[in-house]
Enzyme design. Structure first.
Site, PDB file in Angstrom:
ATOM      1  N   GLU A 502      -2.087  51.686  30.380  1.00  0.00           N
ATOM      2  CA  GLU A 502      -2.726  51.821  29.075  1.00  0.00           C
ATOM      3  C   GLU A 502      -2.181  53.047  28.353  1.00  0.00           C
ATOM      4  OE1 GLU A 502      -6.945  51.911  29.590  1.00  0.00           O
ATOM      5  OE2 GLU A 502      -7.056  49.854  30.350  1.00  0.00           O
ATOM      6  N   HIS A 525      -9.806  48.734  25.823  1.00  0.00           N
ATOM      7  CA  HIS A 525     -10.680  49.425  26.788  1.00  0.00           C
ATOM      8  C   HIS A 525     -11.941  49.957  26.096  1.00  0.00           C
ATOM      9  CE1 HIS A 525     -10.490  51.634  30.904  1.00  0.00           C
ATOM     10  NE2 HIS A 525     -11.741  51.334  30.580  1.00  0.00           N
TER      11      HIS A 525
END
Length: 642
Positions: A502, A525
């Protein structure tokens, strides 16, 4: 709270009132009360504040500024009474939390101010300071009850008045210590009326005062009253003052946590994004408490480099980004917030379930391109569908309840025995759940051994046309296998909120094999990213950290033996974290006996790696006793609290 023995001749602490005892300048507050609702008086309001700043910085004479401000304000007795009530709620944080020190040392802490008895006396009386221990100006009122000026016979109404006034106290004992934020406070020391001076910067830092203060060994800049008490031996002579304890909070930790730490007097620094290993090693020097979220990795190398670190707060659910074994070996306590964002995640799962089942996401994209596709083909209700939950912890079990309220049948798989909620049914194997689930939602933890536990083989065992949702951990799913299952229509739709890799910040790019696939919702997220959840996380994690720092409480720590402790009241507390090896407890007790310390309470709790000893004693202690306790074989961390 420790009161110094009577044999110790403590210094007399003389505190300024405005911006020291209180957070604010009293006459500025009075001006706001009188003028803020009257647009015609806004110029007067600014004039009052300008005069205050000029006087406190030593740019104009204090006496001149005082007279000019009163002539502008013209307050009535009722105005002054209202001001006093307002100021009671504006006491400086470090003063308020040390209230008992004032009460236990009558006459040793006093007030000197260019302000006025009429509003100062009622405020400081709540801290046990008597009027005779306050030196201040007095207002002169006319027959109509409106102040017309200042009592000119009072030396405090003139420049240099604090020096003259302070010398009028004939009953002072010990050294005289002046504490204040303004130039007139520094002048007390400069003029020889005080032995030491502390430039108090908790509320305001005045450049001229700070610059002068750093030039002498008898003067010091302090960020809170805790430091003054610590330095002058009033309390915690060997306990570390809060204002010198540094907290570093990364990744936009919620402001409520930041405020909690600052309200308690800690030195807090914040950064918006995550830090890589090298940057974190540099930033963590001198830091006592580290706060992170999910993108900062705390490795063994980072922990080895942390010279002062006592605790880590994970302001999220998981702690897989922290090397817990290394943290334990260093005696660093780790806390998280395992339940605070549960509801937010669960609501998002249910929302995504409805959106995917109805194919709403793709329909919306088409509408944005001008295509109208009104059709029921492929759209279904979630009622009577089977939801399979993998991982039946706090989130999985609450999801179970909410899904049943939608009319869904719930089945789940967990490696541990769990209390089943509602009508949900536990299946003994993962494969059994995969075979029946119309919607599959993953809620497993982030341990390393869970990497890619869901891959090509698992997708092959799912029902044709099932939906797949992952809001737990990115590394548990083989993303290439999921992309292939979507392309072959084995999986009808998917929602993914977490990814193996990420971006560290919002400015970094994102790439994934799932991009551009039909009926696939990708989110950054944000499963727990609601304002309610982030505030709850901030509240919970900061409370855990504060309880550990202030009293040694390790409740909910993920790596320390859990011990729930009361506040430290009327006693000293020693906190000893050590390797779980034989003989440590005996060594600690031998040292306590050697120095004749009376034990009021003692706790020992251990886990496989660590032992945690908490000892409360009832009287003062020597530096030598602490040095020996720190030197016990196996000691990882030791500190004392009062």
């Amino acid at each position: 709270m420790h009161m110094a023995p009577a044999s110790v001749n403590l210094a007399t602490l003389v505190l300024d009132f405005d911006s020291t005892f209180t957070k604010v300048e009293a006459l500025d507050v009075l001006a706001e009360q009188l003028f803020s609702s009257d647009p015609a008086r806004l110029t007067d309001l600014k004039s009052i504040k300008d005069l205050t700043d000029l006087a406190m910085s030593g740019e104009i004479g204090f006496g001149e500024a005082l007279q000019r401000r009163i002539s502008i304000l013209k307050p009535s007795r009722a105005d002054i009474e209202a001001l006093a009530e307002a100021l009671k709620a504006q006491v400086s944080a470090s003063i308020a939390r040390n209230r008992k020190v004032f009460e236990e040392n009558p006459g040793k802490i006093r007030i000197i101010s260019g302000g006025f008895h009429e509003f100062i006396d009622p405020v400081v009386a709540e801290y046990g300071i008597k009027p005779e221990h306050v030196l201040a100006n007095r207002l002169v009122f006319g027959d109509d009850g409106v102040a017309t000026g200042v009592d000119q016979d009072n030396p405090l109404s003139k420049d240099g008045g604090k020096i003259v006034a302070l010398r009028s106290w004939a009953d002072l004992s010990g050294a005289i210590v002046m504490v204040g934020d303004g130039w007139t406070d520094y002048e007390v020391y400069q003029g020889g009326a005080a032995d030491r001076f502390y430039a108090f910067t908790e509320n305001v830092s005045r450049e001229k005062v700070v610059a002068a203060t750093t030039a002498s060994e008898a003067t010091q800049v302090v960020a809170s009253f805790d430091e003054v008490l610590h330095n002058e031996g009033y309390e915690g002579r060997y306990s570390f003052p809060r204002s010198r304890m540094k907290m570093l909070l990364l990744e936009n930790v919620h402001p409520v946590a930041i405020q909690h730490f600052r309200d308690e007097g800690y030195d807090v620094s914040t950064l918006k994004g995550a830090l890589d290993e090298d940057a974190l090693i540099e930033a963590i020097q001198g830091v006592h408490v580290l706060g992170i979220r999910s993108k900062t990795t705390v490795t063994r190398k980072v922990l080895d480099a942390a010279d002062k670190l006592m605790a880590i707060g994970a302001f999220c659910i998981g702690t897989n980004q922290i090397d817990l074994k290394a943290a334990s070996e260093k005696g660093v306590a780790v806390f998280n917030a395992p339940y605070s964002n549960t509801r937010s995640v669960v609501e998002m799962v249910m929302g995504l379930t409805v959106i995917l089942t109805r194919n709403i996401y793709d329909k919306s994209i088409q509408m944005h391109t001008g295509k109208w596709d009104k059709s029921a083909t492929g759209a279904h209700e979630v009622r009577n569908k089977t939801l399979g939950i993998i991982g039946y912890g706090a989130i999985g079990s609450q999801l179970s309840v909410l899904a049943e309220a939608f009319g869904m049948r719930v089945i789940y798989y967990d490696v541990a025995e769990k209390l089943t909620m509602g009508n949900a049914k536990r299946y003994r194997t993962l494969d059994a759940v995969l075979a029946e689930a119309d919607v599959l939602s993953l809620h497993v933890d982030g341990r390393a051994e869970n990497k890619n536990i869901f891959g090509k083989a698992q997708f092959a065992k799912m029902k044709d046309g099932a939906l797949f949702i992952n809001l737990s951990r990115g590394h548990i799913v083989d993303i290439e296998a999921l992309a292939e299952a979507v392309r072959t229509k084995k999986i009808y739709g998917a929602a993914v909120d977490v990814f193996p890799e990420e971006p560290r910040t919002n400015d970094d790019p994102f790439e994934s094999p799932l991009m551009g696939l039909p009926n696939v919702i990708l989110t950054p997220h944000i499963g727990g990213s609601t304002e309610e959840a982030q505030e709850a996380i901030g509240e919970f994690a900061s409370e855990r950290l504060l309880n550990f720092i202030s009293r040694g409480d390790t409740t909910f720590s993920v790596n320390m033996p859990n011990v729930q402790l009361s506040e430290v009241e009327g006693r000293h507390r020693f906190l000893h974290i050590h390797q779980n090896v034989p003989g440590v407890m005996a060594a600690i007790n031998n040292i306590i006996a050697k120095y004749n310390l009376n034990i009021l309470a003692q706790h020992l709790k251990t886990n496989e790696q660590l032992g945690y000893v908490i000892v409360d004693v009832d009287r003062g202690y020597s530096r030598e006793a602490l040095d020996e306790l720190k030197a016990v074989t196996g000691t990882l961390k030791f500190r004392s609290l009062v």
